[in-house]
Write an enzyme that holds these catalytic residues in place. Structure first.
Site, PDB file in Angstrom:
ATOM      1  CB  CYS A   1      -0.618   2.462   4.153  1.00 19.91           C
ATOM      2  SG  CYS A   1      -2.075   1.819   3.357  1.00 19.91           S
ATOM      3  CG  ASP A   2       3.158   1.061   4.438  1.00 20.17           C
ATOM      4  OD1 ASP A   2       2.705   1.481   5.520  1.00 20.17           O
ATOM      5  OD2 ASP A   2       2.926  -0.081   4.000  1.00 20.17           O
TER       6      ASP A   2
ATOM      7  CB  CYS B   1      -0.924  -0.015   1.219  1.00 20.09           C
ATOM      8  SG  CYS B   1      -1.877   1.487   1.397  1.00 20.09           S
TER       9      CYS B   1
END
Ligand code: NAP
Length: 305
Positions: free
Chosen positions: A138-139, A135
């Site tokens: 997200c990261d 992701c």
């Protein structure tokens, strides 16, 4: 036991739309989601093809949809549906057992989505969260000014590579063939941004100590191995449908495990409908939303008939 007309399993874009339509029909409805509503829709960095918004992130659009859905239906988050059993109890057709309780319902809409496919490369599981990610939204920020690879050649991989490049990661895109399956405008953007591409390569092994330090690539034409130093790897090679509940109900699946539905989103099991990424077809928000509207309407008509 609480009783419903329609239980929607999964609160992604399709499930939330089904909830909005169901509520406006005057039925008693519930959306159950094992996590936060939104599913993988929350991970989409930006969308430029959802009508009404020239550019919006998945997270923003999910919040808008969820607020609208909450006016029309109950939503239970962090409640996992463990089983759905066919019953014959007056007008209720199914018993839905969740991680918290049980419900009776007349109809079920399966909006269970899909999850990221894995490469099954050596080191992939070991370094999950320590340099391996599925992701970018997200990261990605953890990898600013660092060397990363994005693996895949579809729309998701190219979109994620562009996003990661835009936030300041040093991106190399790895694809197993020499042609992308992604849309042309994404391919043009990759070229325009000057993102480095390695074609005809697959990941053999992800190596490191505490964190990822390198990856071993194999040339699919020559078989040659090549180790490159990286800090992170974003894997974006497609999705697997979540069909476990469908299997419990003996619902017909196609050869890739997607639920087969008709034009009214009906499965082969009466009073069960399916929508979104758990079904075959174009994996797009707008499609999942359209299917959600159709399924809620079909369920309403089937209950009334
Ligand atoms: P996808 O279209 O299935 O593409 C998966 C990519 O990963 C392909 O390029 C495939 O290579 C590669 N791949 C698969 N297994 C691999 C492996 N073991 N090792 C290396 N590479 C592997 O998946 P997606 O990009 O996640 O898209 C999923 C769906 O969502 C699609 O229908 C897509 O159109 C849709 N989507 C749309 C948008 C948009 O409209 N902007 C954005 C994101 C997603 P091959 O090409 O060689 O098979």
């Amino acid at each position: 036991m609480d009783k419903y007309d329609i239980i929607i399993v999964g609160g992604g874009p399709g499930g939330l739309t089904a909830g909005i339509y169901a509520g406006r029909q005057g039925t008693k409805n519930l959306i159950v989601d094992k996590d936060l509503a939104g599913g993988m829709g929350r991970e989409v960095p930006e969308m430029e093809n959802y009508p009404g918004y020239e550019n919006i992130s998945g997270l923003e659009l999910i919040e808008i949809m969820k607020t609208q859905a909450e006016k029309n239906t109950e939503i239970h988050e962090f409640e996992n549906v463990e089983s759905i059993e066919k019953i014959e109890e007056l007008e209720y057709n199914f018993k839905v057992k969740t991680s918290k309780t049980c419900y009776l319902t007349k109809t079920v809409i399966l909006s269970t989505g899909s999850s990221h496919s894995h490469l099954n490369a050596k080191g992939e599981d070991e370094f999950l969260g320590r340099g391996v990610s599925y992701c970018a939204t997200c990261d990605g920020l953890f990898f600013q000014n660092r060397n990363i690879i994005v693996v895949g050649g579809g729309n998701s991989a190219l979109q994620e590579a562009i996003y990661l490049n835009n936030i300041g990661c040093n991106v190399t895109l790895i694809h197993r063939r020499e042609e992308f399956r992604a849309q042309k405008h994404l391919q043009d953007m990759i070229k325009k941004e000057g993102i480095n591409i390695i074609y005809n390569s697959v990941v053999e092994e992800i190596k490191g100590d505490v964190l990822v330090e390198s990856v071993v690539l194999k040339d699919t034409k020559t078989g040659e191995l090549n180790e490159i130093e990286i800090n992170g790897i974003f894997i974006s090679i497609g999705y697997k449908p979540h069909n476990e509940l469908a299997k419990q109900l003996d619902i017909e699946l196609d050869e890739s495990g997607h639920i087969i539905v008709d034009k009214e989103q009906k499965t082969n099991v009466e009073y069960v409908y399916a929508i979104g990424d758990v079904c075959a077809g174009l994996k797009q928000w707008i499609v999942a939303c359209g299917e959600g509207a159709v399924a809620a309407t079909s369920a309403y008509h089937d209950i009334k008939n």
